[in-house]
Design an enzyme around this catalytic site. Structure first.
Site, PDB file in Angstrom:
ATOM      1  CB  CYS A   1       5.852   6.056  24.410  1.00  0.00           C
ATOM      2  SG  CYS A   1       6.280   7.568  25.594  1.00  0.00           S
TER       3      CYS A   1
ATOM      4  N   GLY B   1       1.009  -1.167   0.043  1.00  0.00           N
ATOM      5  CA  GLY B   1       0.034   0.109  -0.040  1.00  0.00           C
ATOM      6  C   GLY B   1       0.726   1.336  -0.124  1.00  0.00           C
ATOM      7  CB  THR B   2       4.149   2.087   1.579  1.00  0.00           C
ATOM      8  OG1 THR B   2       3.411   1.782   3.007  1.00  0.00           O
ATOM      9  CG2 THR B   2       5.059   3.019   1.946  1.00  0.00           C
TER      10      THR B   2
ATOM     11  CG  ASN C   1      -3.869   4.804   9.214  1.00  0.00           C
ATOM     12  OD1 ASN C   1      -4.273   5.880   8.692  1.00  0.00           O
ATOM     13  ND2 ASN C   1      -2.784   4.487   9.845  1.00  0.00           N
TER      14      ASN C   1
ATOM     15  CB  THR D   1      10.516 -10.278 -11.883  1.00  0.00           C
ATOM     16  OG1 THR D   1      11.859  -9.983 -12.819  1.00  0.00           O
ATOM     17  CG2 THR D   1      10.062 -11.786 -12.315  1.00  0.00           C
TER      18      THR D   1
ATOM     19  CB  SER E   1      -2.605  -2.459   1.788  1.00  0.00           C
ATOM     20  OG  SER E   1      -1.869  -3.338   2.269  1.00  0.00           O
ATOM     21  CB  ALA E   2      -2.815  -8.010  -0.262  1.00  0.00           C
ATOM     22  CG  HIS E   3      -0.619  -6.066   4.832  1.00  0.00           C
ATOM     23  ND1 HIS E   3      -0.471  -5.928   6.432  1.00  0.00           N
ATOM     24  CD2 HIS E   3       0.003  -5.014   4.312  1.00  0.00           C
ATOM     25  CE1 HIS E   3      -0.030  -4.509   6.368  1.00  0.00           C
ATOM     26  NE2 HIS E   3       0.177  -4.191   5.459  1.00  0.00           N
TER      27      HIS E   3
END
Ligand SMILES: Cc1ncc(COP(=O)(O)O)c(C=O)c1O
Ligand SMILES: Cc1ncc(COP(=O)(O)O)c(C=O)c1O
Lengths: 131, 402, 402, 131
Positions: free
Chosen positions: C324, C71-72, C151, C237, C199-201
């Protein structure tokens, strides 16, 4: 990627080979680009005295599409008179082989151009003879 | 139908052990390595381990390895990342003319953005002369890029000598080793390179994962920005299974390379010897300084795409540098760079062996090849030589170059 | 120990059916889709099929889908690709202030390269007002980027309205849907966007694969140059197994989304209701216009990292927007954008549910949370309110911002 | 990422809580940055009449590292005279908790600063009293 018809013409090219006593020879293409076609024709005259392609053969340096369309154009041209032969368009050749991938379309142009060049060469030689 | 795959330079099958190593990271240890909680720790540790394994293959330190999504991305990162980072220092880049498209196209793009590129010629065997680099270096040179081995003709470049020159002048030196990884010992310390690109799928790892070695102290800018993964040099949620797979492949290569390369080389030499018996045939590339699995032949008077197709009918997978088989309809820039004349450049055949390639597979090719070449030559107008038409005509038709 | 994973917005496990679909493309049908011979045809067809499946999820045409490595990367390609392609037209970009880092960091980089960015504010629930866009548009505006859903707080943005404005002015409109894919119906035609990132994940597909929808006629320049794969827009590829996996995940999402989203939403609402009973707690984001699996809470007087760690001790995986816990030691830009005061911004907890999240898991969290919050509040100097120190002091110490 | 010692101090903080009758209170940190520490001390005098930290407690708003090092610094400081207490460095605190991740090192500074601020506050109050 290639049609069955094209593959058949590539593997079993019709009218293939040099013709030593050709009446006209067309040479087109560019080896730098990877395709060159030689077209040989023997010219006859029909009942009306009109010239036609009595025999034809080709030699091609090029990819499968170039070889297959070369073979096909000789089949299409055989027996046709000059006008008819010169009217064989690249898309007619492409259609006859069952279509070509887009980036191979120029190959059918090579085939129709080769045929025209052979007729032109014949005419030039006739003119020269006449002089 | 019999299938004989002889295009291992294009891609390799993923080793079953690699696939096995990847498996737990899909559905089970699926955590995002960047996450804080302990569940993600497994994924993080797996990535660290893989980084150590990949580093081990090239004698680098783990924190000098940045994972990318491919060899191509690694090359882009190396070239553009160096260019953008150093653009205030200079805008001149030196590269060999036989680089892979991943480098060449990156350079072309940089040219549009104000960089200036000097392309180095190579000799007939594909070797770039270190002296040529010396002559090309300018005050504003910021990067030198010469591939470790060539993917088409397999030629190994004298990287160490070139990197030394770069080092003396304090210029970043990049070498693309995507095609040599797993085939040749690579020691980044010994070579003295600053950047080195790797690709997993060329060495029995999965597709879609590569790495860039970045020697400590080498300044580089990211290509893909975002969450700051990979030490802020390459963002995007880590592709854990593929990274793990690459690590495993590196580990296997390190342990087994010596043994499989030896067999490969013997078989490749046998192939070359047999194929060169075919008339009007030559070997492209260097006779010795070449990848152990690569044979690149040139058959005069015929065009490679037809040859590939004919071999494919017999179940043999191989590749060619002909224009007809390339998406751009340009013949191989590598074959023109080594000085093959225009009319010869289309008749190449690249055979690349794999770890598991058997002699009977090579024999099958050797049995098929002469007849195939012969048949295509019968169709070709050029028999024993290129005729006058080739030498002196104004060409009509032919491919439109795009 | 019990493990309750409630961070599905960070990453999801790969669906077993997806892994199954990928398998043949590692070691068996391993061909390079770009290769000419028939063996590679299987791989090529598999990629084509996946492209159709991913297109189907968002009602696009297959040739409008470009696969990327994440996605990035898709966000980088959209933002930088549009910028470089249109730089002669203009150098002004409009983006929401709550975009993902993949967009924000790309924009920051473009700023260094002469582009000018206008960041749009959002309201307290995270919604960007379409009017704000209208006011920001200039003659040299070339791109508008507003994410489909956020998100962190899950807020759904009024994309259709904004894309309409962009369309009128003939400006490319990009929407990052990496976090909403698989959770919300996305119809690119209906939305009217030019570019959309996936984004697939985040939707039970594998990590390391994403896609960019590029509407026909949208001009964009590649980010990764090389061999010219993916219609010359993204070289390298092809990652065949992951592409196949993404396709399968898209297919599953399309078929099953309706049913799993319903259960998710009920459970999430139940969670919100219970958690808001804890004193000094609020819900971040919009009460209705939010992703069905997202709950983002704010607990006053405590800091999120400790909270996450405590929950982790109980086997619960969740995330926070606290400084943090972030690599940059900056608190969430999203939480500051929605106007949370400085002292509150660190006490957030993001719970994101998955397809398989069970009520007993949510109950386990609900049982654990009050005690955990209570314990941390006991440690905190701020009990029932922030004291005078917070209101009027010159601060010493604290994080060094980097 | 955290050591066992730190996690123990985070989960079971020593000397935690407000001290209503403190002789000195140190307040350091910045809630905008996510960490604030209050240190409370009760001061005694030893045989030689020297002031020392008789009792100490803390309250911390911050991450586990901040809480853990807060707890640790109170343990380190208890019973120490001012000079000794002021000499407790951030690295001493970090070492005492078994080390800290690099990006968490600033947390140990918060702890040692907090302690110093409490002593300072005590001194200021003494001066005020004396006036
Ligand atoms: C020399 C060389 N560099 C770079 C690449 C690109 O690697 P990848 O296929 O992983 O993108 C390749 C392979 O195609 C290659 O042979
Ligand atoms: C809104 C948003 N955009 C982009 C991304 C980046 O996607 P990826 O993790 O595939 O790089 C994410 C996830 O991290 C996201 O939540």
């Amino acid at each position: 990627m290639y049609s069955e018809i094209l593959l058949d013409h590539f593997r079993n090219p019709r009218n293939m080979g040099r013709m030593e006593d050709a009446d006209g020879v067309g040479k087109v293409g560019n080896p730098a680009c990877g395709d060159v076609m030689y077209v040989y024709i023997k010219v006859g005259k029909n009942e009306k005295g009109k010239e036609y392609i009595k025999d034809i053969s080709f030699e091609t340096f090029g990819c499968a599409a170039a070889i297959g369309t070369s073979s096909m154009v000789t089949e299409l041209a055989k027996g046709k008179n000059f006008e008819e032969a010169e009217n064989i368009s690249k898309s007619e050749v492409a259609d006859a082989v069952g279509g070509l991938p887009r980036r191979k379309m120029h190959c059918s142009l090579l085939a129709s151009d080769g045929l025209k060049a052979a007729i032109e060469d014949y005419r030039k030689k006739q003119t020269e003879k006449g002089e | 139908m019999k299938r004989v795959y002889l295009d291992y330079a294009s891609t390799t099958p993923t080793d079953e052990r690699v696939v096995e190593a990847m498996k737990p990271y899909f559905s089970e240890k699926f955590g995002n390595p960047t996450s804080f909680y302990s569940f993600a720790q497994e994924a993080k540790e797996a990535v660290d381990k893989a980084r150590t394994e990949v580093a081990g293959l090239i004698n680098a330190k783990p924190d000098e390895i940045i994972f990318t999504s491919s060899g191509t991305e690694a090359c882009n990162l190396a070239v553009k990342g160096t260019a953008f980072r150093n653009k205030n220092k200079g805008k001149h880049i030196i590269a060999s003319s036989v680089e892979h498209f991943a480098v060449l196209e990156s350079l072309k793009w940089l040219e549009k953005h104000g960089f200036e590129i000097t392309y180095l010629p190579c000799d007939k065997s594909g070797i770039v002369k270190p002296e040529a680099i010396e002559e090309s270096i300018r005050d504003d040179t910021i990067l030198i890029s010469v591939m470790h081995a060539n993917n088409e003709i397999g030629t190994l470049e004298p990287i160490k000598e070139m990197a030394e020159i770069a080092e003396e002048k304090d210029i970043t030196f990049f070498s693309d080793a995507c095609i040599s990884n797993g085939l040749v010992d690579i020691d980044v310390e010994e070579l003295g390179v600053d950047l080195l690109a790797l690709s997993a799928h060329k060495m029995y790892g999965p597709k879609g994962i590569g790495a860039l070695f970045i020697a400590k102290g080498t300044g580089i800018e990211p290509l893909i920005h975002g969450g700051g993964q990979e030490r802020r040099l390459r963002s995007g949620t880590e592709n854990v299974p593929s990274i793990v797979g690459f690590g495993k492949a590196a580990d296997i290569a390190k342990k087994e390379m010596k043994s499989y390369v030896l067999g490969m080389e013997i078989l490749r030499n046998y192939l070359i010897e047999k194929v060169l018996r075919i008339e009007s045939t030559k070997l492209n590339g260097h006779p010795e300084k070449r990848l152990p699995n690569n044979a690149n032949f040139n058959f005069a008077f015929i065009e490679g795409e037809g040859l590939i197709l004919e071999l494919d009918f017999s179940g043999i997978s191989a590749s060619t540098g002909s224009a007809c088989s390339s998406p751009t309809l340009e013949p191989s820039h590598v074959l023109t760079s080594i000085g093959l004349p225009h009319e010869e450049v289309h008749g190449s055949l690249r055979i690349t062996l794999g770890r598991e390639t058997k002699k009977e597979e090579i024999d099958y090719l050797i049995d098929n090849l002469p007849g195939t070449v012969e048949r295509l030559r019968r169709i070709s107008p050029f028999k024993g030589g290129f005729d006058d038409y080739v030498k002196g005509t104004e060409w009509k038709g032919g491919h439109k170059h795009v």
